[in-house]
Every structure is written in structure tokens, then in C-alpha cells.
Design a protein around this motif. Structure first.
Motif, PDB file in Angstrom:
ATOM      1  N   ARG A 149      -4.347   6.703   3.031  1.00 30.45           N
ATOM      2  CA  ARG A 149      -5.069   5.876   1.806  1.00 30.45           C
ATOM      3  C   ARG A 149      -5.514   5.836   0.840  1.00 30.45           C
ATOM      4  O   ARG A 149      -5.729   5.520  -0.488  1.00 30.45           O
ATOM      5  CB  ARG A 149      -4.602   4.650   2.392  1.00 30.45           C
ATOM      6  N   SER A 158       1.890  11.792   3.490  1.00 31.81           N
ATOM      7  CA  SER A 158       1.534  11.307   2.162  1.00 31.81           C
ATOM      8  C   SER A 158       3.073  11.064   1.656  1.00 31.81           C
ATOM      9  O   SER A 158       3.704  11.875   2.140  1.00 31.81           O
ATOM     10  CB  SER A 158       0.445  11.832   1.337  1.00 31.81           C
ATOM     11  N   HIS A 207       0.983  -1.070  -0.142  1.00 34.49           N
ATOM     12  CA  HIS A 207      -0.287  -0.339  -0.199  1.00 34.49           C
ATOM     13  C   HIS A 207       0.348   1.742   0.088  1.00 34.49           C
ATOM     14  O   HIS A 207       1.978   1.037   0.336  1.00 34.49           O
ATOM     15  CB  HIS A 207      -0.887  -0.249   1.694  1.00 34.49           C
ATOM     16  N   LYS A 208       0.392   2.686  -0.221  1.00 32.13           N
ATOM     17  CA  LYS A 208       0.601   4.059  -0.376  1.00 32.13           C
ATOM     18  C   LYS A 208       1.323   3.489   0.755  1.00 32.13           C
ATOM     19  O   LYS A 208       0.691   3.407   1.956  1.00 32.13           O
ATOM     20  CB  LYS A 208       0.084   5.135  -0.449  1.00 32.13           C
TER      21      LYS A 208
END
Length: 389
Positions: free
Chosen positions: A353, A385, A234-235
Motif C-alpha cells: 500500500r 500490487s 485502499h489499494k
């Protein structure tokens, strides 16, 4: 290694939860293990990859050891510091250091409690806690802890700044509105200001709707170094900073009932991340009681001291308002299994996310703030992020 050098060096790469609401028939350890397995799987890792562990429990003084045993871990880094509900935000600090200094490669932070459905004798548990955590200046007066302490802080804020019960109720109503967008939230019924004001009084000026829920639940997340995180499933949600402050244990030793240690943990977290309140897109605040949110909005710099009640008025922190706060429903409506801090982190990661569903916000910077005991321990973290690096 300076605090500033730690900025963005680690990231949260896996999250999981289990047993939310009611987990009848399960133990604390069993739902903790479920959440841990889901977090590790979510990260695209195996339990054998986990060599760091952070966990604690209100009902066991050596909790980290049976957790490691039950999960089959042999961690080279372990932290079981117990600071109440803020613990799982505070655990970010030593985890960052352990990862960046090579003590370990992947840290699992986990918690589980079945306090709602447990068959344990609560009176016996209460007596045990009184022995392990004595409050010598307060216990003789037999307060209803922790609510008596928070009611005291709320009363002082109302006296000093003119805050009203209706303004406190705004916090509960906003939390419920967010919870209704979250299928995992325990409370889904609509809630109005009038219903909060007319609810059963528990400790004046706090009604039962000003108080957090009593639920079961487990949560877990996995951290790695940022360079490893980029290759996972995942991010990453990058940890930009974390700071913890503790000024007292008993509310009677709090220097000013309207100023918490969040005023210092927040300032330190902002400085380490090179950010300020204006840069924050979304807040996850520990809302064991409605007064918490008002105090933390002030102490973390989102409004002047004494203005928190007016700041939340008119749905300002509700869906569609000016500032998104506790988008999962918070401890007031999502769930509160004794210690809530781990769920603050899970919601922040979901928002970064972009997987938060109907409650999703546009967010690159999320502030997570944990609170422990009676406004005693405060831990602030900023997550970001990739755009924040």
C-alpha cells in the motif's frame, strides 16, 4: 479451477492490529475483536458483511466457534486448521477457494494472544498441550521445546556448512535495525553482534537474542474477490499464490535438519504465480529464531543451500542492504504473541500500500512465509500490487 487460475483472483483489502507488546487487563478474545473490527473498518466494510472466518488458537481446540459468537458472525465458510505459526498464511489457500467458488464474499482471518500478561497457569497449559499434542519420540528426554529443536537445526547447519554464531547474530541485528524504524515494534534499543553473542545462552548455540520475543498481540485481515476489492477503500494487495507443505511434526522425524518443507511450498508458490526469487522485492519470513531466516533464504531460492550465513553477513538483509527482510522487525524485535504468521501478512500489505512509514520499501511483489511448530509446517504466499496482474 487450477491453482494458476486463482492467481490475482482475490485480494487483501483490510488490516488491523491491537494489544501489541503488552495488553494487561485484556483477554485473547478482546484484543482479537479489536483487531478484527479495525481490519473490517479499514476495508470500508461492516462486520455484517463478513461471511467467512479463519482463526485458531494454541489454547483452545474449538476456537473458531467462540470467535464467531463473540463477533456476531454467521459465516458460510469457516476454517480453523491449526498448523502453529504458519496457520494464518496457510488460511489464504482455502479462503481463496471459498471466495472464488462463491461460498462467501468476505473472509476475516484473525488471531489474538495475551500470552505475556495472561494470568493463566502456564504449567497447567503446558500439561494440557502435552496431552493434546504428544511428542512420543522426544518428550521422554524432556527437551525445552521449541527452542531445543531449533538449536538442533542450527547446530547441524553450523557443522555441515560452517555457519557461525556471528552470522546468526546478523539476523537478530538486522531485525532490530528494522524495528527501530517501526513505532509499533516492542524492542527499540540498538543491538550489536557482540551483544547477541554475549547474551545469556538458552540452548546452545542460541542465545536469548537469537530467540523471538514473548509478547501480547492481535492481528486481522480481510480478503474479498478482486472485482469487489477494486471498489473498496485502499489499494488491494492481490494474492498471487499460496502453498503449504508439512513433512513432519517432531524435529526427530525431519529427514534433513538443514532442508525444510519451504523448499517445496516455495517452489509451488512460485510456479502458481509465474514468478521466481528474482521477482521478489521484499520478504516477510517467520523468524521465531535466527536460524529460521537463514534456512528459509536458502530453501526459498535466494541463495544456495549452505550459503545463508554468508548471505546475511555485512547487513545484507538490514536497512540499506541488498535485500529487505522482515521490515517490521520480525518476531525477533517487533513482537511474537505465540503465533506470529498473521503479522507477516499485515506487514506485506502495508508495504504494498505504501503506508509503512520510515521503513517503506519500493515493492510490487512481497513473499510471505510462515513456519509452524518445529520447522514442521511451511506456508508460502506471494502478494502483489496491481502492476503484477
Amino acid at each position: 479451477m487450477s491453482i494458476e487460475q486463482q492467481r490475482g483472483g482475490t485480494a487483501i483489502v483490510g488490516i488491523g492490529h491491537a494489544g501489541l507488546g503488552e495488553a494487561a487487563g485484556y483477554t485473547d478474545m478482546e484484543i482479537l475483536a479489536q483487531a478484527a473490527q479495525r481490519a473490517v473498518l479499514d476495508a470500508g466494510l461492516r462486520m455484517a458483511d463478513i461471511d467467512g472466518l479463519c482463526t485458531c488458537s494454541a489454547s483452545a481446540t474449538m476456537w473458531a466457534m467462540p470467535v464467531a459468537e463473540y463477533l456476531g458472525l454467521r459465516p458460510t465458510f469457516i476454517d480453523s486448521t491449526m498448523l502453529g505459526g504458519s496457520s494464518f498464511v496457510a488460511h489464504l489457500g482455502p479462503s481463496i477457494h471459498a471466495l472464488l467458488t462463491g461460498q462467501c464474499k468476505a473472509v476475516l482471518v484473525c488471531y489474538g494472544s495475551t500470552q505475556r500478561t495472561s494470568t493463566l497457569d502456564r504449567a497447567a497449559v503446558g500439561k494440557m498441550r502435552a496431552v493434546l499434542d504428544p511428542l512420543p519420540f522426544e518428550a521422554p528426554y524432556q527437551p525445552l521445546q521449541p527452542i531445543t529443536s531449533y538449536a538442533l537445526a542450527a547446530s547441524r547447519h553450523m557443522h555441515q556448512y560452517g555457519t557461525t554464531r556471528a552470522q546468526l547474530a546478523e539476523v537478530a541485528v538486522a531485525a532490530r535495525a528494522w524495528a527501530r524504524l517501526n513505532p509499533d515494534a516492542y524492542m527499540q534499543d540498538p543491538l550489536t553482534i557482540e551483544e547477541v553473542l554475549n547474551a545469556r545462552m538458552v540452548s546452545d548455540p542460541l542465545s536469548v537474542r537469537d530467540c523471538c520475543l514473548l509478547t501480547d498481540g492481535a492481528g486481522a485481515f480481510v480478503l474479498t474477490r478482486a472485482d469487489l476489492a477494486r471498489d473498496l477503500r485502499h489499494k488491494p494487495a492481490y494474492v498471487l499464490s499460496c502453498a503449504t507443505e508439512t513433512w513432519h511434526r517432531q524435529i526427530s522425524s525431519m529427514p534433513d535438519l538443514t532442508v525444510t518443507a519451504a523448499s517445496r511450498s516455495g517452489a509451488r508458490a512460485y510456479a502458481a504465480a509465474g514468478l521466481g526469487p528474482k521477482d521478489v522485492d521484499l520478504l516477510c519470513l517467520y523468524d521465531a529464531f535466527t536460524i529460521n531466516v537463514i534456512l528459509f533464504l536458502e530453501d526459498l531460492g535466494f541463495c544456495p543451500k549452505g550459503e545463508g550465513g554468508r548471505f546475511v553477513t555485512g547487513g545484507h538483509i538490514a536497512p540499506g542492504g541488498g535485500l529487505a527482510v522482515n521490515t517490521n522487525g520480525g518476531g525477533l524485535s517487533f513482537g511474537h504473541p505465540g503465533m506470529y504468521g498473521v503479522f507477516l501478512v499485515l506487514e506485506a500489505v502495508a508495504q504494498l500500500r505504501g503506508t509503512a512509514g520510515a521503513r517503506q520499501q519500493s515493492a510490487d511483489v512481497v513473499l510471505v512465509h510462515g513456519n509452524g511448530a518445529t520447522l514442521s509446517s511451511q506456508s508460502t504466499a506471494l502478494l502483489g500490487s496491481a502492476a503484477t496482474l
